[in-house]
Design an enzyme around this catalytic site. Structure first.
Site, PDB file in Angstrom:
ATOM      1  N   CYS A  81       0.854  -1.192   0.000  1.00  0.00           N
ATOM      2  CA  CYS A  81       0.000   0.000   0.000  1.00  0.00           C
ATOM      3  C   CYS A  81       0.895   1.249   0.000  1.00  0.00           C
ATOM      4  O   CYS A  81       2.109   1.158   0.128  1.00  0.00           O
ATOM      5  CB  CYS A  81      -0.919   0.002   1.213  1.00  0.00           C
TER       6      CYS A  81
ATOM      7  N   CYS B 238       3.459   1.473   2.803  1.00  0.00           N
ATOM      8  CA  CYS B 238       4.583   0.549   2.637  1.00  0.00           C
ATOM      9  C   CYS B 238       5.592   1.132   1.643  1.00  0.00           C
ATOM     10  O   CYS B 238       6.811   1.064   1.858  1.00  0.00           O
ATOM     11  CB  CYS B 238       4.096  -0.804   2.127  1.00  0.00           C
TER      12      CYS B 238
END
Lengths: 131, 77
Positions: free
Chosen positions: B11, B14
């Protein structure tokens, strides 16, 4: 990490750790934590991982937006497990403090579960994610 | 060589953590490798239940947040 949480990056990270001990009050902590997790109000986390000093688990608890620790009785195994891992920032609920007598009867009373559920909900703050 | 691992399924948080980790390693002037661990099963092997997370040389350092470049640089040093 359950299948419904493929990524926790934007999830509510309010976390519950329960003593899950071998008594009615210990199992009440376990059942309430499971219920609140299933309801999406917090996530139930593995106290054994903290007690086993699994680094990723300890850091996961440290990274939670809020932590509520549930002990069944004043022996306080969950609290001692947290403190042994250096985790001190949490809210705390003890089931016997709510007027539930500790027994070895695992037929849990609905009223005892409800009382504990309400106490944990009162400790849980609003949903929040860390940036 | 420091082994830097970014744990998360990919995501934006991250990805931001991976960017910050790379910037921190470059700023620190260290030799490093950067790996993105995106498999849930592999992430769970670290005991991590809250992503994104950062591991250095196999040790989880941060979970559930995106530390800044300076913070990561301090971790690396």
């Amino acid at each position: 990490m359950s299948a419904r949480r493929t990524c926790d990056c934007s999830a509510d990270t309010r976390t519950l750790l329960a003593c899950s001990g071998a008594s009615n009050v210990g199992q009440i902590t376990n059942d309430v934590a499971k219920e609140l997790d299933a309801a999406g109000e917090a996530r139930f986390f593995c106290l054994a991982g903290v007690g086993g000093h699994v680094g990723g688990m300890i850091e996961s608890v440290r990274g939670a937006s809020q932590v509520v620790v549930l002990d069944g009785c004043p022996v306080a195994c969950a609290r001692k497990t947290m403190e042994a891992a250096g985790l001190t920032n949490y809210e705390y609920v003890v089931v016997t403090d709510l007027g539930v007598e500790k027994t070895h009867n695992f037929n849990l009373a609905a009223d005892d579960l409800a009382r504990t559920r309400a106490a944990v909900r009162a400790k849980l703050g609003p949903a929040a994610c860390k940036p | 060589m420091k082994k830097i691992q970014v744990l998360g399924t990919g995501c934006p948080k991250c990805r931001k953590l991976a960017e910050n980790a790379e910037a921190a390693a470059k700023a620190a002037g260290i030799e490093y490798s950067l790996e993105k661990v995106t498999s849930i099963n592999d992430i769970m092997k670290f005991g991590v239940m809250l992503t994104p997370a950062l591991a250095v040389d196999g040790v989880v350092k941060v979970c559930g947040k995106v530390p800044g470049v300076d913070e990561i640089r301090a971790i690396l040093s």
